[in-house]
Design a protein around this motif. Structure first.
Motif, PDB file in Angstrom:
ATOM      1  N   PHE A   1      79.834  30.254  32.384  1.00 16.29           N
ATOM      2  CA  PHE A   1      79.204  30.657  31.127  1.00 16.29           C
ATOM      3  C   PHE A   1      78.444  29.457  30.600  1.00 16.29           C
ATOM      4  O   PHE A   1      78.973  28.349  30.556  1.00 16.29           O
ATOM      5  N   LEU A   2      77.220  29.688  30.203  1.00 14.78           N
ATOM      6  CA  LEU A   2      76.329  28.608  29.822  1.00 14.78           C
ATOM      7  C   LEU A   2      75.642  28.956  28.507  1.00 14.78           C
ATOM      8  O   LEU A   2      75.134  30.066  28.345  1.00 14.78           O
ATOM      9  N   GLU A   3      75.655  28.001  27.579  1.00 12.93           N
ATOM     10  CA  GLU A   3      74.912  28.165  26.334  1.00 12.93           C
ATOM     11  C   GLU A   3      73.918  27.018  26.229  1.00 12.93           C
ATOM     12  O   GLU A   3      74.282  25.850  26.352  1.00 12.93           O
ATOM     13  N   CYS A   4      72.673  27.377  26.015  1.00 12.02           N
ATOM     14  CA  CYS A   4      71.577  26.413  25.871  1.00 12.02           C
ATOM     15  C   CYS A   4      70.836  26.717  24.577  1.00 12.02           C
ATOM     16  O   CYS A   4      70.905  27.830  24.068  1.00 12.02           O
ATOM     17  N   PRO A   5      70.086  25.745  24.074  1.00 14.32           N
ATOM     18  CA  PRO A   5      69.271  26.026  22.891  1.00 14.32           C
ATOM     19  C   PRO A   5      68.228  27.106  23.190  1.00 14.32           C
ATOM     20  O   PRO A   5      67.902  27.370  24.353  1.00 14.32           O
TER      21      PRO A   5
ATOM     22  N   HIS B   1      77.505  21.142  39.476  1.00 18.95           N
ATOM     23  CA  HIS B   1      76.515  20.069  39.657  1.00 18.95           C
ATOM     24  C   HIS B   1      75.122  20.663  39.843  1.00 18.95           C
ATOM     25  O   HIS B   1      74.154  20.213  39.224  1.00 18.95           O
ATOM     26  N   ASP B   2      75.019  21.671  40.693  1.00 18.20           N
ATOM     27  CA  ASP B   2      73.716  22.290  40.948  1.00 18.20           C
ATOM     28  C   ASP B   2      73.153  22.947  39.685  1.00 18.20           C
ATOM     29  O   ASP B   2      71.953  22.864  39.419  1.00 18.20           O
ATOM     30  N   ILE B   3      74.010  23.588  38.914  1.00 20.03           N
ATOM     31  CA  ILE B   3      73.568  24.235  37.672  1.00 20.03           C
ATOM     32  C   ILE B   3      73.085  23.183  36.676  1.00 20.03           C
ATOM     33  O   ILE B   3      72.018  23.323  36.077  1.00 20.03           O
ATOM     34  N   THR B   4      73.865  22.113  36.515  1.00 22.80           N
ATOM     35  CA  THR B   4      73.462  21.078  35.555  1.00 22.80           C
ATOM     36  C   THR B   4      72.197  20.347  36.020  1.00 22.80           C
ATOM     37  O   THR B   4      71.368  19.971  35.203  1.00 22.80           O
ATOM     38  N   GLN B   5      72.034  20.166  37.315  1.00 24.94           N
ATOM     39  CA  GLN B   5      70.810  19.547  37.837  1.00 24.94           C
ATOM     40  C   GLN B   5      69.589  20.424  37.548  1.00 24.94           C
ATOM     41  O   GLN B   5      68.522  19.919  37.201  1.00 24.94           O
ATOM     42  N   CYS B   6      69.766  21.727  37.683  1.00 22.08           N
ATOM     43  CA  CYS B   6      68.696  22.676  37.400  1.00 22.08           C
ATOM     44  C   CYS B   6      68.252  22.550  35.942  1.00 22.08           C
ATOM     45  O   CYS B   6      67.050  22.542  35.638  1.00 22.08           O
ATOM     46  N   LEU B   7      69.211  22.418  35.053  1.00 23.38           N
ATOM     47  CA  LEU B   7      68.914  22.261  33.626  1.00 23.38           C
ATOM     48  C   LEU B   7      68.287  20.898  33.340  1.00 23.38           C
ATOM     49  O   LEU B   7      67.309  20.801  32.600  1.00 23.38           O
ATOM     50  N   ALA B   8      68.851  19.854  33.927  1.00 23.46           N
ATOM     51  CA  ALA B   8      68.338  18.502  33.691  1.00 23.46           C
ATOM     52  C   ALA B   8      66.897  18.371  34.169  1.00 23.46           C
ATOM     53  O   ALA B   8      66.065  17.754  33.503  1.00 23.46           O
ATOM     54  N   LYS B   9      66.604  18.956  35.300  1.00 22.58           N
ATOM     55  CA  LYS B   9      65.250  18.905  35.856  1.00 22.58           C
ATOM     56  C   LYS B   9      64.232  19.496  34.877  1.00 22.58           C
ATOM     57  O   LYS B   9      63.094  19.041  34.799  1.00 22.58           O
ATOM     58  N   ARG B  10      64.675  20.485  34.111  1.00 20.37           N
ATOM     59  CA  ARG B  10      63.801  21.149  33.143  1.00 20.37           C
ATOM     60  C   ARG B  10      63.977  20.596  31.726  1.00 20.37           C
ATOM     61  O   ARG B  10      63.451  21.133  30.778  1.00 20.37           O
ATOM     62  N   GLN B  11      64.782  19.534  31.608  1.00 19.39           N
ATOM     63  CA  GLN B  11      65.078  18.890  30.325  1.00 19.39           C
ATOM     64  C   GLN B  11      65.616  19.889  29.299  1.00 19.39           C
ATOM     65  O   GLN B  11      65.178  19.936  28.159  1.00 19.39           O
ATOM     66  N   ILE B  12      66.599  20.677  29.757  1.00 26.35           N
ATOM     67  CA  ILE B  12      67.253  21.664  28.896  1.00 26.35           C
ATOM     68  C   ILE B  12      68.677  21.188  28.642  1.00 26.35           C
ATOM     69  O   ILE B  12      69.430  20.916  29.584  1.00 26.35           O
ATOM     70  N   ASN B  13      69.015  21.079  27.388  1.00 24.80           N
ATOM     71  CA  ASN B  13      70.334  20.616  26.985  1.00 24.80           C
ATOM     72  C   ASN B  13      71.377  21.717  27.164  1.00 24.80           C
ATOM     73  O   ASN B  13      71.076  22.902  27.036  1.00 24.80           O
ATOM     74  N   ILE B  14      72.601  21.309  27.436  1.00 25.44           N
ATOM     75  CA  ILE B  14      73.729  22.240  27.492  1.00 25.44           C
ATOM     76  C   ILE B  14      74.461  22.160  26.168  1.00 25.44           C
ATOM     77  O   ILE B  14      74.965  21.097  25.788  1.00 25.44           O
ATOM     78  N   VAL B  15      74.531  23.263  25.448  1.00 21.71           N
ATOM     79  CA  VAL B  15      75.284  23.330  24.199  1.00 21.71           C
ATOM     80  C   VAL B  15      76.756  23.531  24.524  1.00 21.71           C
ATOM     81  O   VAL B  15      77.626  22.892  23.944  1.00 21.71           O
ATOM     82  N   SER B  16      77.029  24.411  25.479  1.00 15.86           N
ATOM     83  CA  SER B  16      78.406  24.712  25.864  1.00 15.86           C
ATOM     84  C   SER B  16      78.411  25.197  27.308  1.00 15.86           C
ATOM     85  O   SER B  16      77.477  25.868  27.751  1.00 15.86           O
ATOM     86  N   LEU B  17      79.485  24.853  28.023  1.00 17.50           N
ATOM     87  CA  LEU B  17      79.657  25.287  29.409  1.00 17.50           C
ATOM     88  C   LEU B  17      81.124  25.632  29.602  1.00 17.50           C
ATOM     89  O   LEU B  17      81.997  24.828  29.272  1.00 17.50           O
ATOM     90  N   GLU B  18      81.397  26.834  30.085  1.00 17.03           N
ATOM     91  CA  GLU B  18      82.767  27.268  30.346  1.00 17.03           C
ATOM     92  C   GLU B  18      82.838  27.837  31.753  1.00 17.03           C
ATOM     93  O   GLU B  18      81.893  28.477  32.211  1.00 17.03           O
TER      94      GLU B  18
END
Length: 160
Positions: free
Chosen positions: A39-43, A15-32
């Motif tokens: 493991f996180l893949e972003c554009p 949740h904290d990781i996804t909130q960090c990304l959402a706050k910066r408007q960064i999409n998640i391509v893949s999360l494992e």
């Protein structure tokens, strides 16, 4: 951008990781998630945005470090499996419970005279499923080894 975040196992970490990304408007391509790692893949991000994201991820409680990686674990496993399947001379097919072809090596394509592009992700036909003991394997969970099969020259059928 692909990252590995060695971390502690705690409730709310994703949740904290996804909130960090959402706050910066960064999409998640893949999360494992594997034990002790996220493991996180972003554009692709511009250098300044990437540096800010890495800094913010490092500040999340329970994240030990943030490391760039070449491949996501699932992609790495897929490449390893494809290398193994490609090196085997026997025909190998994998079929899911819905009889959809999920893997097929080139030896199987050659032996069964199939077009790989046209069969991947498609249901296998009843005659092929019967010849390959697919129904029996899915029903019993037991595999068959060293069983011969009769192949049909599909090009002959097409001409009729």
């Amino acid at each position: 951008m692909r990252l590995r975040l060695p971390c502690m196992n705690r409730v709310g970490l994703i949740h904290d990781i996804t909130q960090c990304l959402a706050k910066r408007q960064i999409n998640i391509v893949s999360l494992e998630v594997e034990q002790g790692n996220v493991f996180l893949e972003c554009p692709y991000l511009e250098q300044e945005r990437e540096a800010a994201l890495l800094h913010a991820l490092r500040k999340i409680g329970g994240v030990y470090r943030v490391e760039a990686i070449a491949l996501m674990p699932s992609k790495e496993r897929t490449e390893q499996l494809n290398a193994i399947l490609g090196s085997v001379q026997d025909g190998i097919l994998t079929v899911n419970q819905d009889y959809l072809l999920t893997q097929c090596n080139l030896a199987a394509v050659r032996i069964l005279r199939l077009s790989l592009a046209s069969v991947m992700g498609q249901p296998i036909d009843d005659s092929l499923a019967g010849n390959l003991f697919v129904q029996e394997t899915l029903r019993t969970g037991k595999s068959f080894r060293k069983k011969g099969i009769c192949t049909v020259d599909r090009s002959q059928e097409m001409r009729k």
